[in-house]
Design a protein around this motif. Sequence first.
Motif, mmCIF file in Angstrom:
data_model
loop_
_atom_site.group_PDB
_atom_site.id
_atom_site.type_symbol
_atom_site.label_atom_id
_atom_site.label_comp_id
_atom_site.label_asym_id
_atom_site.label_seq_id
_atom_site.Cartn_x
_atom_site.Cartn_y
_atom_site.Cartn_z
ATOM 1 N N LEU A 58 5.291 -6.995 0.738
ATOM 2 C CA LEU A 58 4.768 -6.923 2.172
ATOM 3 C C LEU A 58 5.452 -5.422 2.648
ATOM 4 N N PRO A 59 4.273 -4.664 3.547
ATOM 5 C CA PRO A 59 4.708 -3.602 4.054
ATOM 6 C C PRO A 59 5.712 -3.737 5.242
ATOM 7 N N ALA A 60 6.450 -2.755 5.689
ATOM 8 C CA ALA A 60 7.237 -2.835 6.616
ATOM 9 C C ALA A 60 6.502 -3.183 8.133
ATOM 10 N N PRO A 61 6.815 -4.060 8.597
ATOM 11 C CA PRO A 61 6.177 -4.246 9.999
ATOM 12 C C PRO A 61 6.361 -3.170 11.001
ATOM 13 N N GLU A 62 7.577 -2.726 11.116
ATOM 14 C CA GLU A 62 8.118 -1.978 12.050
ATOM 15 C C GLU A 62 7.291 -0.757 12.188
ATOM 16 N N ASN A 97 10.154 -3.988 2.385
ATOM 17 C CA ASN A 97 9.955 -4.883 3.682
ATOM 18 C C ASN A 97 11.142 -4.812 4.363
ATOM 19 N N ILE A 114 0.939 0.176 15.962
ATOM 20 C CA ILE A 114 0.459 -0.790 16.936
ATOM 21 C C ILE A 114 -0.279 -0.284 18.125
ATOM 22 N N SER A 142 -4.479 -2.322 2.728
ATOM 23 C CA SER A 142 -3.255 -3.277 2.942
ATOM 24 C C SER A 142 -1.811 -2.578 2.800
ATOM 25 N N LYS A 143 -1.774 -1.520 1.761
ATOM 26 C CA LYS A 143 -0.530 -0.765 1.793
ATOM 27 C C LYS A 143 -0.351 0.424 2.645
ATOM 28 N N PHE A 186 3.918 -0.391 11.450
ATOM 29 C CA PHE A 186 2.374 -0.572 11.799
ATOM 30 C C PHE A 186 2.131 -0.021 13.023
ATOM 31 N N CYS A 192 -2.712 -1.807 7.133
ATOM 32 C CA CYS A 192 -2.073 -3.251 7.572
ATOM 33 C C CYS A 192 -2.963 -4.180 6.660
ATOM 34 N N PRO A 193 -2.179 -5.173 6.025
ATOM 35 C CA PRO A 193 -2.786 -6.103 5.457
ATOM 36 C C PRO A 193 -3.616 -7.154 6.086
ATOM 37 N N GLY A 194 -2.923 -7.301 7.527
ATOM 38 C CA GLY A 194 -3.488 -8.307 8.080
ATOM 39 C C GLY A 194 -5.190 -8.312 8.491
#
Lengths: 393, 393
Positions: A35-39, A371, A43, A234-235, A41, A238-240
Amino acid sequence: MSSYAKRMDNIKGSDIREILKLTQQPDIISFAGGLPAPELFPIEKIKTAAVEVLNKHGRKALQYGPTEGYIPLRNKIVNQVKKFGIDSNYNNILITSGSQQGLDMIAKLYIDPEDVILCESPSYLGALNAFKAYEPKFIEVKTDNNGMLMDDLEVHLKNNEKIKLIYVIPEFQNPTGRTWSVERRKKLVELANKYNVIIVEDNPYGELRFDGQLNPSVKSFDTENKVIYLGTFSKIFCPGYRTAWILASEDIIHKLIFIKQGIDLQTSTIAQYDINEFMEMYDIEEHIKELVSVYRERRNIMLDEMKKTFPKEVIFTYPEGGLFTWVELPERVNTRDLLVKAVEKKVAFVPGGSFFPNGGNECCMRLNYSNMKPDKIKQGVDILSELIKNELK
Amino acid sequence: MSSYAKRMDNIKGSDIREILKLTQQPDIISFAGGLPAPELFPIEKIKTAAVEVLNKHGRKALQYGPTEGYIPLRNKIVNQVKKFGIDSNYNNILITSGSQQGLDMIAKLYIDPEDVILCESPSYLGALNAFKAYEPKFIEVKTDNNGMLMDDLEVHLKNNEKIKLIYVIPEFQNPTGRTWSVERRKKLVELANKYNVIIVEDNPYGELRFDGQLNPSVKSFDTENKVIYLGTFSKIFCPGYRTAWILASEDIIHKLIFIKQGIDLQTSTIAQYDINEFMEMYDIEEHIKELVSVYRERRNIMLDEMKKTFPKEVIFTYPEGGLFTWVELPERVNTRDLLVKAVEKKVAFVPGGSFFPNGGNECCMRLNYSNMKPDKIKQGVDILSELIKNELK
């Protein structure tokens, strides 16, 4: 009577996905998924791009679109892969619903039951799962720190008529984190040409290089349209969005388009518009630089802590980029059992056995460092270290 | 040598998708694809919902998520299908990347080469294409205005041991626009139980009913977990999200989750969050009412104009909902040839032959009325009418 198809004997749940469920608990220190680091992204920028898409292109972005994908995005991908020495145009590119779908499609195109797929030993679990549905045999090719051993590869190519695909991850390999030498990449293409076999080059992490220069891809040495190249957002984004691509000769892409019509018609139109708009409005290279800087630090912290605390008998790789390091414990340790104990202590990883299609190697494990935040990485490594020491007592 | 897999003999391009390419020219009057009216997409509301998702859930919505899908959305689907008499919970629901993916997954679960799929004659081209990759045989069951003929169905069930699936679209069928009687639905389940065969009930249009009351689904009569039900947001919301669902027993869903892990890991996380948020903030039933009102008018205009201008020898269905009417011309007319002439006059439709898996019936065509505005519908029908009259001279 509706019994399941024979292929279902091969299709089992994936360790990674079951563990991913665990890691949704907020107090778990997860080194498991990729998983990538969501912080990281972006946004706010994504919000701006998404609003712009709906303002400018709403009716098209929400409608059905062509199977092969949105041309402006495919053109951006043409540009994005130039850094790996790939010269292409948008007709070489088919947008897929994640690289996982690309792997499924390629197996669907080539594999009849009993056909052979050559892969690195170990290789990416998700790819093996995608391929298994088509009932192939796997031959694991020996590897070292510079990639597949070309002598071993040629022995298999010489002695086996049913080889259809050679599946490789030359850059920051999953699960080992190793990178192929340029010499091996060239030799791989030579052998594929000589024995007339397709190479599947999977490159999800190539842009996440912490040290040194980017390598030319295997695809960049392709002279006879033998290489099918997979890339993904994704990497590096964002993978979403589940948006990735296959890059290959127009003949192969043409066949893959027929396959994609049958399996999902097309990848999400609005996901493609959103990513394209983000790349119009912002510099994705700046975003990648930020990822690289954060992940480099996390690799350093994990590897330093492992060096400091892991017992001497434990061997691990030193990745120059990507998301994973690979740990080999003494053979008497079973990492599936170790995982149960680790999860009790709120640490997760992926046991290594799953990455060997023909089994064995239960003493290995894959650790992800992208992650978790630095303090969690240290804490998790220390917990693992104690558990490993207990196993070795 | 890497030759293609045997299944590729079955996988050809789809007429519909090739024609969809044509219809991207802005001056074409397209009755071809099953495209929703883009001017009805609730773009402003979607924008509000999308911004809300990024504000509230950005890090989760852009990350990997569970294979089975986002639980709040699955709960909303549980509620959404109650109107068809379906009693379920979120464990019965698996989110798919469009219903097309659901069809692929179901065939992957059940079909070995030479297994038999029963379908309506004619049936949905996209489903047939998805199934063909698994090398089945198709048996076309005779139909009338009330659905499959149950006597004919039972003859096949009795005489064929390799039947795995019965694929049906009971509501506003694609391509015919016909609706099954409730009696036939009940009888279908009885026969499936008796012969222990799985029913695949595809219901993309059921909520788009212009006249009368909603019918109970085949699934609502399911007593022995024999019915796999497919629904989608493509026709009641927007196809660009590629978000749909399979509803079935937990055992079947469990197997399908394994399959989905191999083919795309999961459907777009952010698409699922966006649709869920839209349904939180707005009343999707209000949106569906608007679609129904506009599509009803378009059906009326198309059918009135056809009645007024088509020659007497031409027969067509009168759909109570959904997107299509089905036209049968005298046998001497070949609609593939007619299409070439129609496209010269800037009108497109889908020739009927493609909807019969075993061929024949080249004198039919499918017309869509949801995508074009009223004046274009009239104009297009008039052009078709002239062309048909010329053919019959």
